[in-house]
Design an enzyme around this catalytic site. Sequence first.
Site, mmCIF file in Angstrom:
data_model
loop_
_atom_site.group_PDB
_atom_site.id
_atom_site.type_symbol
_atom_site.label_atom_id
_atom_site.label_comp_id
_atom_site.label_asym_id
_atom_site.label_seq_id
_atom_site.Cartn_x
_atom_site.Cartn_y
_atom_site.Cartn_z
ATOM 1 N N LYS A 74 0.845 -1.202 0.000
ATOM 2 C CA LYS A 74 0.000 0.000 0.000
ATOM 3 C C LYS A 74 0.880 1.252 0.000
ATOM 4 C CE LYS A 74 -3.947 1.921 2.618
ATOM 5 N NZ LYS A 74 -4.788 1.739 3.814
ATOM 6 N N SER A 149 -9.761 1.670 2.918
ATOM 7 C CA SER A 149 -8.920 2.454 2.043
ATOM 8 C C SER A 149 -7.854 1.664 1.286
ATOM 9 C CB SER A 149 -8.242 3.534 2.873
ATOM 10 O OG SER A 149 -7.340 2.956 3.801
ATOM 11 N N SER A 173 -9.679 -0.800 7.096
ATOM 12 C CA SER A 173 -9.190 -0.628 5.726
ATOM 13 C C SER A 173 -8.489 -1.827 5.099
ATOM 14 C CB SER A 173 -8.250 0.567 5.651
ATOM 15 O OG SER A 173 -9.012 1.740 5.592
HETATM 16 N N1 GLN Z 1 -12.932 3.762 6.569
HETATM 17 C C1 GLN Z 1 -12.322 4.175 7.779
HETATM 18 C C2 GLN Z 1 -11.978 5.637 7.709
HETATM 19 O O1 GLN Z 1 -12.283 6.237 6.752
HETATM 20 C C3 GLN Z 1 -11.105 3.340 8.060
HETATM 21 C C4 GLN Z 1 -9.895 3.771 7.346
HETATM 22 C C5 GLN Z 1 -8.717 2.904 7.631
HETATM 23 O O2 GLN Z 1 -8.841 1.838 8.222
HETATM 24 N N2 GLN Z 1 -7.564 3.383 7.209
HETATM 25 O O3 GLN Z 1 -11.413 6.197 8.604
#
Ligand code: GLN
Length: 482
Positions: A74, A149, A173
């Site tokens: 990532k 994400s 994410s």
């Molecule tokens: N969807 C969650 C957020 O927007 C989690 C994001 C993540 O785990 N990086 O914060």
Amino acid sequence: MTRTYAEFRRQRERGEIRCLQVVQEFLHRIESRRNLNAFITVTAEAALQAAEESDARFDAGAPRPLEGCVVAVKDNISTRGARTTCASRILENFVPVYDATAVERLRAAGAIIVGKTNLDEFAMGSSTEYSAFGPAHNPHNPDYVPGGSSGGSAVAVAAELCHVALGSDTGGSVRQPAAFCAVIGFKPSYGRISRYGLVAFASSLDQIGVFAHTVEDVASVLDVISGYDVHDATSLPEPPTQSRKVIEEPLVEELRLGVLPEDVLRDCHDEVYACYHRCLKALRAAGVHFTTVTLPYSHLWVPTYYIIATAEASSNLARYDGIRYGLRVPIGEGDDVITATRTAGFGAEVKRRIMMGTYVLSAGYYDAYYRKAQKARRLIAEAYAQSFASVHALLLPTSPIPPFRLGERMEDPIAMYLADYFTVSANLAGIPAISLPAGWTADGLPIGLQLQAPYGADARLLRYARSCLRVWQQNTNSSGPI
Ligand code: GLN
């Protein structure tokens, strides 16, 4: 070509295949699936070179633990010499001078980094639509989001553009995109994997996680990248896990799983709800015991998460000031370089988070929001600890909804945040959790289910996950390695 590292390794050891050939094939597939927008940067040359070294090691009969394992990383995880953008304009041309500890350990174990994957800017989002490099697409239907994400990493594994991938999980994410793309996504206990070199979003929640097709591959990667790191004061003072061994051990007693009360599950999408009950029934028929556990603070999961995550983000992102590194916008007389750079460099969602975080930390609102959220977090963690007194792990959906169409939730941030309902609590409690492919919607889109285990029980969680997958695969008559 095989999908899993374990199978590749067996073939390579028998001399039926070469690392160079496999890397070339992955690079070819990455090119032909450009439409998915899974990668921000492909490190083809370095990957080919590493493949030659791996072949030499195999030929010499001295392969390392992950020799020739092709990994996508990532793009918020630092890679020496390869740009690390966080899918943000503010870091568009940023090339780190060091590897994250997880990446360093992967390379030292013989893994080959094939490229950096797309994400929501600074890992803030649930769909990979908030990327300055354009959205990634779901490989099962490109009109749908891959989740986020870490959407790029999930796509890279699902579309077979690498063997395994690293993501980061602050509130789901890794698990949510894994569910949306029909692969496995594992988030370890907080501190299990060093965060050194993971670009900070919300430091008390962030963890690097792993995507793979099989539990065995997840275990192989975890055993290499886990373990104490002197560069991360929050890393657990324990040696690397030995989960490859643990997942082979038979369960000493019958598995006892906790399920959430119906009223917590009721708001799920019909097909997610149906899939959950189908899988539960199959496990029950296979001898798994179920107990309903009450997690009394579940209504506080999402609000608590979004207060703590935004508060920490607003502080962590203060470092992007146009002065030390990253983007610097040229300014006219009397203009302010910090404001100009941050205005141009950050996208709308990141700005929204910084503003929310600054608000909940402000002198006038700190007690009303931030302090309360910290108290709620403690209650949430204690409720989990209590429920684990009577069960080995909890079974719950990964996401209350199946993959949604690109653009569908962009105008409504609250709807986007609610997609995290079942994932954020594991980060608040610091416990390990894993998303497993569990079924499909009538439209052919993936549905994932999640197992959550007590703090520190990472290897055991992988063991349970394997048992569940076995049962579900027998039920759907599908075969293949797990
Ligand atoms: N969807 C969650 C957020 O927007 C989690 C994001 C993540 O785990 N990086 O914060």
